[in-house]
Every structure is written in C-alpha cells, then in structure tokens.
Design a protein around this motif. Structure first.
Motif, PDB file in Angstrom:
ATOM      1  N   THR A  16       1.638  -0.369  82.221  1.00  0.00           N
ATOM      2  CA  THR A  16       0.662  -1.457  81.797  1.00  0.00           C
ATOM      3  C   THR A  16      -0.010  -1.681  83.173  1.00  0.00           C
ATOM      4  O   THR A  16      -0.032  -1.319  84.087  1.00  0.00           O
ATOM      5  CB  THR A  16       1.466  -2.546  81.892  1.00  0.00           C
ATOM      6  N   LEU A  17      -0.990  -2.798  82.862  1.00  0.00           N
ATOM      7  CA  LEU A  17      -2.034  -3.093  83.923  1.00  0.00           C
ATOM      8  C   LEU A  17      -1.191  -3.711  85.179  1.00  0.00           C
ATOM      9  O   LEU A  17      -1.709  -3.508  86.164  1.00  0.00           O
ATOM     10  CB  LEU A  17      -3.052  -3.922  83.324  1.00  0.00           C
ATOM     11  N   PHE A  18      -0.200  -4.410  84.783  1.00  0.00           N
ATOM     12  CA  PHE A  18       0.593  -4.972  85.836  1.00  0.00           C
ATOM     13  C   PHE A  18       0.920  -4.020  86.895  1.00  0.00           C
ATOM     14  O   PHE A  18       1.171  -4.383  88.137  1.00  0.00           O
ATOM     15  CB  PHE A  18       1.661  -6.110  85.225  1.00  0.00           C
ATOM     16  N   GLN A  19       1.512  -3.152  86.512  1.00  0.00           N
ATOM     17  CA  GLN A  19       2.053  -1.988  87.261  1.00  0.00           C
ATOM     18  C   GLN A  19       0.897  -1.735  88.318  1.00  0.00           C
ATOM     19  O   GLN A  19       1.476  -1.151  89.509  1.00  0.00           O
ATOM     20  CB  GLN A  19       2.675  -0.689  86.520  1.00  0.00           C
ATOM     21  N   SER A  20      -0.175  -1.476  87.853  1.00  0.00           N
ATOM     22  CA  SER A  20      -1.358  -1.186  88.660  1.00  0.00           C
ATOM     23  C   SER A  20      -1.540  -2.108  89.934  1.00  0.00           C
ATOM     24  O   SER A  20      -2.318  -1.682  90.948  1.00  0.00           O
ATOM     25  CB  SER A  20      -2.271  -0.692  88.041  1.00  0.00           C
ATOM     26  N   SER A  21      -0.935  -3.387  89.713  1.00  0.00           N
ATOM     27  CA  SER A  21      -1.333  -4.245  90.770  1.00  0.00           C
ATOM     28  C   SER A  21      -0.660  -4.196  92.207  1.00  0.00           C
ATOM     29  O   SER A  21      -1.084  -4.634  93.008  1.00  0.00           O
ATOM     30  CB  SER A  21      -1.022  -5.758  90.154  1.00  0.00           C
ATOM     31  N   GLY A  22       0.488  -3.382  91.878  1.00  0.00           N
ATOM     32  CA  GLY A  22       1.221  -3.272  93.181  1.00  0.00           C
ATOM     33  C   GLY A  22       2.100  -4.192  93.527  1.00  0.00           C
ATOM     34  O   GLY A  22       3.115  -4.250  94.473  1.00  0.00           O
ATOM     35  N   VAL A  23       2.494  -5.341  92.702  1.00  0.00           N
ATOM     36  CA  VAL A  23       3.422  -6.465  92.936  1.00  0.00           C
ATOM     37  C   VAL A  23       4.315  -6.506  91.859  1.00  0.00           C
ATOM     38  O   VAL A  23       5.391  -7.447  91.934  1.00  0.00           O
ATOM     39  CB  VAL A  23       2.642  -7.639  93.038  1.00  0.00           C
ATOM     40  N   ALA A  24       4.615  -5.532  90.971  1.00  0.00           N
ATOM     41  CA  ALA A  24       5.586  -5.443  89.982  1.00  0.00           C
ATOM     42  C   ALA A  24       6.879  -4.896  90.551  1.00  0.00           C
ATOM     43  O   ALA A  24       6.956  -4.100  91.117  1.00  0.00           O
ATOM     44  CB  ALA A  24       5.260  -4.529  88.789  1.00  0.00           C
TER      45      ALA A  24
END
Length: 281
Positions: free
Chosen positions: A108-116
């Motif tokens: 997901t897009l959240f995984q690309s944020s680096g904070v998941a």
C-alpha cells in the motif's frame, strides 16, 4: 530547422504520455455521491495528491456510512489509514480473481512512507473458497479480514482502478480502532467460601426448650430421689472410731455362746477326772 522539429515532436510525445497517464481521483469520485465523505477525507489529508502523482494505482473506496469510522481519527492517523486504502498496483475484479494464491500480500501507499511497522503497510488479500468472497484486512499478525470486495467503481486500464469495499480498514493501534482483535478476558479468581468465625468462648449458651423457665421446680419438702445418702459409720469403718463390744448386740451374743461352751468343757473335764480317780482307788 531539423533540431527544432525533433524538439517539437519529443515535446508532443511527452505531453501525450503525460495526458494519458494523468488522473484526478477527486474528479472521479465526484460523480458518485455515495463516496462523498471518503472523497472529502482524501482531499483533507492530501492523500488525493499522492494518488494523482502515481502512474499505476488502485483506490479502495468506502461509502459514506463506512467512512464514518475514518472521520473520527486525528489528522495523523487519518492519513495513515487512508494510505492503506491505496494499493501500489492496478487491480480490478478480473485481476483479483486471477491471483494464483488464495492469500496474497498487497503493498500500500502507507508502506512507501517508511513509517509502517509490523507489516501495517501491507494488505492481506484472501479468496475465500467457501463463498468465493474477496476479503481484505491489514497484514498485521492477528488482524481480521474486516472488509470485502463489493464492485468496481471506475477503471482506466492499466492506470487507475477504483473499487468499493464494505468497511474501512483501520489497523490496530490507530485511534483506538474497534476492529482490533479483542484480548481474552482474564480468568476470574475462583470464588472463596468465607471461613466460619470461631464460636465465642464465653458467650451465653442458648437454652433448649426442655430447659425453659416454665419447667416445674421440685418442692423443697420432697426428698430428692437421686440425692446420695449421707455416709453412715458402718459404711465408713476407716473414718469412724471403733465401738465397744458392749454397744453391739451381735458381739454380746457371741461372747455368751463362748462362755457357755467353755463351762461345758470344764464340767466334762471335771467329771472325767472324778471317774478316773474313782477307778484308781
């Protein structure tokens, strides 16, 4: 001149490619009022801008009733939760159905944020064989498959796909998520039987009905049937002084008999002595 023509051709190609790949999620969802709240939250959190910058994307939209679970989150948690509804690949119903594995992890897009953390940035997609339902849930360990595929809303193959799912997916730990797997209640301690208190040592003893105050009291003039008789001198020889034989009738009779017997013996002896003496003379 040739160089100018080459530059113009390259610019036009880039424009065509850019126009072909550009999309606007806000404009797409505006045509479907049942997703109005979800669309507003995408714009409010700036996730809509992230979606529009992506070349290949899938947006999992929820209707207004289901989006209420997202509207109660604070700004930071809202952005995280919405970015979990954006898959970094193109999926429509046909492509989802063709996935070879029954369970697949989708990025997901959240995984690309680096904070998941703890696989929160992945979706667990499962095809349930019992009823052929397509289910989604966060890939965090112990999280439920809390949402199901409903329909395709809009597609632009293979650029953007908007699909509807039944429920918003809020990972455990975001905003007191009610979808979090509940912890088992602690086993209540076993009931204890209260110990009986010690009987009072000096407390009054309850009277029995037979010992009530109404029971007749024996007369003072009547002899007590069970009262022990006073000890007589005959019954206690050790404690009483010895009496003279004169005071005892039984002793007097014995002495008379002995005296009479003695006299008879003496008389007989005297008679025998006289007879013997006569014979000798």
């Amino acid at each position: 001149m040739a160089s100018n023509t080459m530059f113009a051709a390259t610019f036009m190609v880039l424009c065509l490619v850019s126009c072909a790949s550009a999309h606007n999620i806000t404009r797409i969802l505006t045509e479907y009022p049942e997703f109005g709240l979800f669309n507003s939250l995408l714009s409010q959190s700036k996730i809509a801008d992230e979606i529009n910058r992506r070349m290949t994307i899938t947006v999992m939209a929820v209707d207004n009733a289901s989006a209420s679970a997202l509207s109660s989150l604070d700004a930071d948690d809202l952005k995280k939760a919405l970015s979990i509804h954006v898959i970094l690949d193109y999926y429509d119903d046909a492509k989802l159905a063709k996935l070879s594995k029954n369970t697949t992890l989708l990025t997901t897009l959240f995984q690309s944020s680096g904070v998941a953390n703890d696989r929160m940035g992945f979706l667990n997609y499962t095809k349930r064989k019992a009823d052929n339902k397509l289910l989604f849930g966060t890939a965090q360990p112990g999280s439920p498959l809390s949402s199901a595929f409903v329909k395709v809303v809009a597609v632009r193959p293979y650029n953007i796909s908007v699909i509807q799912v039944t429920n918003a997916i809020v990972p455990p730990g975001l905003g007191g998520n009610p979808q979090e797997v509940p912890v088992a209640p602690a086993t209540p301690p076993p009931a204890t039987t209260p110990e009986a208190g010690p009987a009072p040592a000096d407390g009054p003893v309850a009277e029995s009905p037979d010992e009530s105050a109404d029971a007749p009291t024996p007369s003072a003039d009547a002899p007590a049937a069970d009262a022990p008789a006073a000890d007589s001198p005959a019954d206690s020889p050790a404690d009483s002084p010895t009496k003279s034989t004169a005071d005892s009738p039984a002793a007097s009779d014995d002495e008379s008999d002995k005296s009479s017997a003695g006299k008879a013996v003496v008389g007989a002896a005297s008679l025998m002595g006289a007879l013997v003496l006569s014979a000798l003379l």
